[in-house]
Scaffold this active site. Structure first.
Site, PDB file in Angstrom:
ATOM      1  N   TYR A 184       0.871  -1.173   0.000  1.00 32.07           N
ATOM      2  CA  TYR A 184       0.000   0.000   0.000  1.00 32.07           C
ATOM      3  C   TYR A 184       0.906   1.221   0.000  1.00 32.07           C
ATOM      4  O   TYR A 184       2.083   1.143  -0.353  1.00 32.07           O
ATOM      5  CB  TYR A 184      -0.914  -0.092   1.235  1.00 32.07           C
ATOM      6  CG  TYR A 184      -2.071   0.871   1.278  1.00 32.07           C
ATOM      7  CD1 TYR A 184      -2.897   1.089   0.183  1.00 32.07           C
ATOM      8  CD2 TYR A 184      -2.369   1.556   2.470  1.00 32.07           C
ATOM      9  CE1 TYR A 184      -3.974   1.955   0.252  1.00 32.07           C
ATOM     10  CE2 TYR A 184      -3.442   2.426   2.546  1.00 32.07           C
ATOM     11  CZ  TYR A 184      -4.240   2.632   1.429  1.00 32.07           C
ATOM     12  OH  TYR A 184      -5.300   3.491   1.509  1.00 32.07           O
ATOM     13  N   ARG A 237      -6.116  10.801 -10.697  1.00 33.51           N
ATOM     14  CA  ARG A 237      -5.489  11.486  -9.545  1.00 33.51           C
ATOM     15  C   ARG A 237      -4.979  10.424  -8.575  1.00 33.51           C
ATOM     16  O   ARG A 237      -5.546  10.195  -7.529  1.00 33.51           O
ATOM     17  CB  ARG A 237      -6.497  12.407  -8.863  1.00 33.51           C
ATOM     18  CG  ARG A 237      -5.883  13.382  -7.862  1.00 33.51           C
ATOM     19  CD  ARG A 237      -6.930  13.896  -6.890  1.00 33.51           C
ATOM     20  NE  ARG A 237      -7.531  12.818  -6.105  1.00 33.51           N
ATOM     21  CZ  ARG A 237      -6.988  12.284  -5.015  1.00 33.51           C
ATOM     22  NH1 ARG A 237      -5.818  12.697  -4.576  1.00 33.51           N
ATOM     23  NH2 ARG A 237      -7.614  11.313  -4.374  1.00 33.51           N
ATOM     24  N   LYS A 255      -5.752  -1.978  -2.703  1.00 30.90           N
ATOM     25  CA  LYS A 255      -6.875  -1.780  -1.788  1.00 30.90           C
ATOM     26  C   LYS A 255      -7.589  -3.099  -1.500  1.00 30.90           C
ATOM     27  O   LYS A 255      -7.949  -3.405  -0.360  1.00 30.90           O
ATOM     28  CB  LYS A 255      -7.871  -0.785  -2.397  1.00 30.90           C
ATOM     29  CG  LYS A 255      -7.369   0.642  -2.454  1.00 30.90           C
ATOM     30  CD  LYS A 255      -7.598   1.374  -1.147  1.00 30.90           C
ATOM     31  CE  LYS A 255      -7.205   2.829  -1.269  1.00 30.90           C
ATOM     32  NZ  LYS A 255      -7.467   3.597  -0.046  1.00 30.90           N
ATOM     33  N   GLU A 327     -12.092   5.182  -6.436  1.00 29.30           N
ATOM     34  CA  GLU A 327     -10.744   5.411  -5.918  1.00 29.30           C
ATOM     35  C   GLU A 327      -9.936   6.291  -6.864  1.00 29.30           C
ATOM     36  O   GLU A 327      -9.806   5.989  -8.049  1.00 29.30           O
ATOM     37  CB  GLU A 327     -10.034   4.057  -5.728  1.00 29.30           C
ATOM     38  CG  GLU A 327      -8.821   4.122  -4.853  1.00 29.30           C
ATOM     39  CD  GLU A 327      -9.157   4.423  -3.404  1.00 29.30           C
ATOM     40  OE1 GLU A 327      -8.396   5.184  -2.772  1.00 29.30           O
ATOM     41  OE2 GLU A 327     -10.167   3.899  -2.897  1.00 29.30           O
ATOM     42  N   ASP A 328      -9.404   7.382  -6.329  1.00 31.27           N
ATOM     43  CA  ASP A 328      -8.458   8.250  -7.048  1.00 31.27           C
ATOM     44  C   ASP A 328      -9.017   8.814  -8.350  1.00 31.27           C
ATOM     45  O   ASP A 328      -8.322   8.879  -9.366  1.00 31.27           O
ATOM     46  CB  ASP A 328      -7.137   7.518  -7.283  1.00 31.27           C
ATOM     47  CG  ASP A 328      -6.343   7.375  -5.989  1.00 31.27           C
ATOM     48  OD1 ASP A 328      -6.705   8.035  -5.006  1.00 31.27           O
ATOM     49  OD2 ASP A 328      -5.365   6.609  -5.967  1.00 31.27           O
ATOM     50  N   ASP A 350     -13.364   6.297  -1.011  1.00 29.37           N
ATOM     51  CA  ASP A 350     -12.405   6.244   0.090  1.00 29.37           C
ATOM     52  C   ASP A 350     -11.661   7.564   0.248  1.00 29.37           C
ATOM     53  O   ASP A 350     -11.314   7.955   1.364  1.00 29.37           O
ATOM     54  CB  ASP A 350     -11.421   5.096  -0.131  1.00 29.37           C
ATOM     55  CG  ASP A 350     -10.578   4.820   1.100  1.00 29.37           C
ATOM     56  OD1 ASP A 350     -11.139   4.817   2.210  1.00 29.37           O
ATOM     57  OD2 ASP A 350      -9.358   4.624   0.961  1.00 29.37           O
ATOM     58  N   ASP A 351     -11.407   8.273  -0.852  1.00 31.46           N
ATOM     59  CA  ASP A 351     -10.688   9.544  -0.773  1.00 31.46           C
ATOM     60  C   ASP A 351     -11.508  10.598  -0.035  1.00 31.46           C
ATOM     61  O   ASP A 351     -10.957  11.431   0.679  1.00 31.46           O
ATOM     62  CB  ASP A 351     -10.340  10.044  -2.180  1.00 31.46           C
ATOM     63  CG  ASP A 351      -9.537   9.035  -2.967  1.00 31.46           C
ATOM     64  OD1 ASP A 351      -8.484   8.611  -2.465  1.00 31.46           O
ATOM     65  OD2 ASP A 351      -9.968   8.647  -4.068  1.00 31.46           O
ATOM     66  N   ASN A 492      -0.216  11.971   0.527  1.00 32.36           N
ATOM     67  CA  ASN A 492       0.582  10.802   0.156  1.00 32.36           C
ATOM     68  C   ASN A 492       1.169  10.993  -1.244  1.00 32.36           C
ATOM     69  O   ASN A 492       0.622  11.734  -2.047  1.00 32.36           O
ATOM     70  CB  ASN A 492      -0.301   9.543   0.151  1.00 32.36           C
ATOM     71  CG  ASN A 492      -0.725   9.124   1.538  1.00 32.36           C
ATOM     72  OD1 ASN A 492       0.081   9.078   2.445  1.00 32.36           O
ATOM     73  ND2 ASN A 492      -1.998   8.839   1.701  1.00 32.36           N
TER      74      ASN A 492
END
Length: 636
Positions: A184, A237, A255, A327-328, A350-351, A492
């Site tokens: 991760y 992203r 994930k 995600e992203d 999740d973001d 991150n």
């Protein structure tokens, strides 16, 4: 070949173990079976063409006590058997010999017993020694520690996952604190950047513009049919690294590995997906090893239609209760997708939501160190994108819940700084819609340092994706205004963190309560060792997802996120507080995930959004019983 359709073949008629699908005293009924020949032109029904399918002719199905079993239906009968009861290693056919050794779902390497080697035609295909899974774990962790470069460790772990699935998860669970940064963040960021160079075999579904109009057919190409969790990205992203296009696949893969290792969701229930609509990253477009579409990103109607087809196909193929985790995605798409599909699908970002929940948990537990209630504090964010506004909204909701004040009022405790300065009401007309709730009355402020001096926050949170933006001036201003300043540098990977742990402790004379998004090593300051915390989404989303699955939840509600935050905060011990930590250690992550799952499920039942009835009496025990076990099973 013989293929089995949802049949449990055990060595006896009884069922034992904590996850037995039959209530006490209930007998399994004998049901007739029929054999159906499937021709090569037969319609796809979840079985391989040319196989012989044994179908259950009975119309009635005995209601299961637990139908989740690690997030998936117990197709192979593993969870309905006791630990010492042999199971049959079904694949498309009964796996044996060379094929069994090469099957990552059933391969045990040198741990195959003498009896299994005889029964499954493996004599001579393996060296004569028989070793335990525990010794295999020891051997693998020693081998991985030999690598000096984190990306090499990542590649070794991914290779193990493709060879021996159970050993991969056993290794990850037993050495989670050491290996979490490998599979991760931060290492997965580098893996995504170099994904084309290290790509060996597909680990998920790649759905591109070429598949438009055929997405349902593409989903049916995936070998596992009982999918319950999908993590999907369009790669625009990735962490703080920007547009990585098709190379973003490393994120869904990573994930979902954590959904299994930390949350106990069965691997066969997990599906990583990358939506490839092109990339605007010129470096990737010129890279000969790039594996995605070589074109600029599709936008507007073309993009929306592809996502609409995907979401429709997912629901059609997997049903109402499949969890889709976005995600992203870039800000402009992330909020739109969550808003558009939140009312019709079981979706989670999740973001936005996962980050918010884990940060809120840290803030709740930090109150034990700084005192007061959440409403007594003032919050200042650097970054007003998905993560920043998501955290801000959940903080406001929690304060509203605690004080019974309207959320419109509690939002005034939270201030955000974006690239143009402090978000204030005079900027309202030019703001994106998701920033407008945070435009408060105040004179314009251009810099973060000036905002700290003007607002005098007790909590400083960085979600900007830009490294070293918590300068010495900013951190010293926080220390001047607060005895114990709370500083969360959440961006991150490590290179993008707003400040390092060493900087935070040094510039505050060791008084800061510090957390980062990616891990930092302990810091020694004036003879005292400070252990920085990590506000890692992996604390939340595995247990949150398990809670949704085990309760059969059909929609995500904000109160479930608050329940997850409170559950995580409750797991921080006094020993952790004494070390200055506001999160529990990852060594107990499976137990933590079970607590979170239980609280999320309880909230779902309370809100009337759970469909798995009746509600189990002990949801924590039920959550633990549903978790996937990576221990080897004996084959008959």
């Amino acid at each position: 070949m013989i293929s089995l359709n949802r049949s449990c073949f055990l060595s006896n008629g009884g069922i034992s173990g904590n996850c037995s699908p039959f209530s006490q005293g209930q007998k399994r009924r004998s049901v007739p079976l029929k054999v159906v020949a499937v021709g090569t032109n037969a319609a796809r029904k979840g079985e391989r063409n040319g196989s012989i399918v044994m179908e259950n002719a009975a119309k009635e199905v005995v209601e299961l006590k637990s139908t989740v079993h690690g997030g998936d239906k117990d197709v192979y009968g593993e969870d309905t058997a006791s630990e010492d009861q042999p199971v049959t290693p079904w694949s498309v056919s009964v796996a044996s010999g060379y094929n069994l050794i090469r099957d990552p779902h059933h391969n045990k390497g040198l741990a195959f017993s003498e009896k299994e080697r005889d029964a499954h035609y493996m004599r001579g295909l393996l060296p004569p020694v028989v070793i335990s899974q525990e010794l295999q774990v020891k051997k693998m962790i020693n081998a991985i520690r030999q690598y000096q470069v984190p990306l090499q460790k990542y590649i070794a772990m991914m290779d193990l996952q493709e060879r021996n699935q159970k050993l991969f998860y056993k290794l990850l669970i037993e050495h989670v604190e050491e290996l979490l940064p490998v599979v991760y963040t931060p290492t997965v960021g580098e893996a995504c950047q170099k994904y084309g160079s290290i790509f060996q075999r597909p680990q998920g579904l790649f759905i591109s513009l070429k598949e438009k109009g055929k997405i349902l057919e593409v989903l049916r190409n995936w070998p596992e049919k009982n999918i319950q969790v999908i993590v999907v990205t369009d790669g625009e992203r990735i962490l703080g690294l920007g547009d990585l296009g098709c190379h973003g696949m490393g994120i869904p893969v990573g994930k979902l590995s954590l959904y299994t290792a930390l949350g106990g969701v069965r691997p066969s229930a997990c599906l990583p997906v990358t939506i490839d609509v092109g990339t605007n990253n010129e470096k990737l477009l010129d890279d000969e090893f790039y594996i995605g579409l070589r074109q600029k990103r599709a936008t507007g109607q073309e993009y929306a239609e592809l996502l609409q087809e995907f979401m429709t196909a997912v629901k059609q193929n997997y049903g109402e209760k499949v969890l889709v985790q976005f995600e992203d995605f870039a800000n402009h798409n992330a909020f739109d997708l969550l808003s558009k599909y939140g009312a019709t699908h079981l979706v989670f970002n999740d973001d936005i939501q996962g980050t918010a929940s884990v940060v809120l948990a840290g803030l709740l537990s930090s109150l034990k160190l700084v005192g007061g209630s959440l409403a007594d504090h003032t919050f200042l964010f650097l970054g007003a994108g998905e993560a920043g506004t998501g955290i801000a909204e959940l903080i406001a909701l929690e304060i509203s819940k605690q004080t019974n004040a309207p959320v419109e009022e509690t939002r005034k405790k939270v201030w955000l700084v974006d690239s143009k300065g402090l978000i204030v009401s005079s900027r309202l007309e030019s703001l994106q819609h998701f920033k407008k709730p945070w435009a408060h009355e105040h004179e314009p402020v251009k810099t973060l340092a000036d905002a700290v001096n003007a607002i005098k926050p007790t909590v400083l949170i960085g979600t900007s994706g830009v490294g070293r933006t918590f300068t010495k001036e900013v951190v010293e201003a926080m220390a001047a205004n607060n005895e114990r300043p709370i500083i969360l540098a959440l961006s991150n990977p490590t290179s993008q963190s707003e400040c390092t742990a060493e900087e935070a402790y040094t510039w505050t004379q060791g008084r800061a309560i510090y957390c980062s998004g990616s891990p930092f090593p302990p810091v020694e300051y004036e003879g005292k060792v400070y252990t920085p915390g990590q506000s890692n989404n992996a604390y939340i989303f595995p247990g949150f997802g398990l809670g949704l699955l085990m309760s059969g939840t059909i929609r995500v509600h904000d109160d479930m996120l608050l329940a997850a935050s409170e559950a995580l905060a409750s797991q921080v011990s006094q020993e952790d507080f004494d070390k200055g930590l506001i999160y529990p250690p990852f060594t107990n992550i499976r137990e933590i995930s079970a607590h979170i799952a239980a609280k999320v499920a309880a909230k779902s039942y309370e809100l009337g959004l759970a469909t798995r009835l009746p509600q189990p009496k002990d949801l924590f025990q039920y959550a633990e019983s549903c978790m996937y076990s990576p221990n080897y099973r004996s084959f008959r």
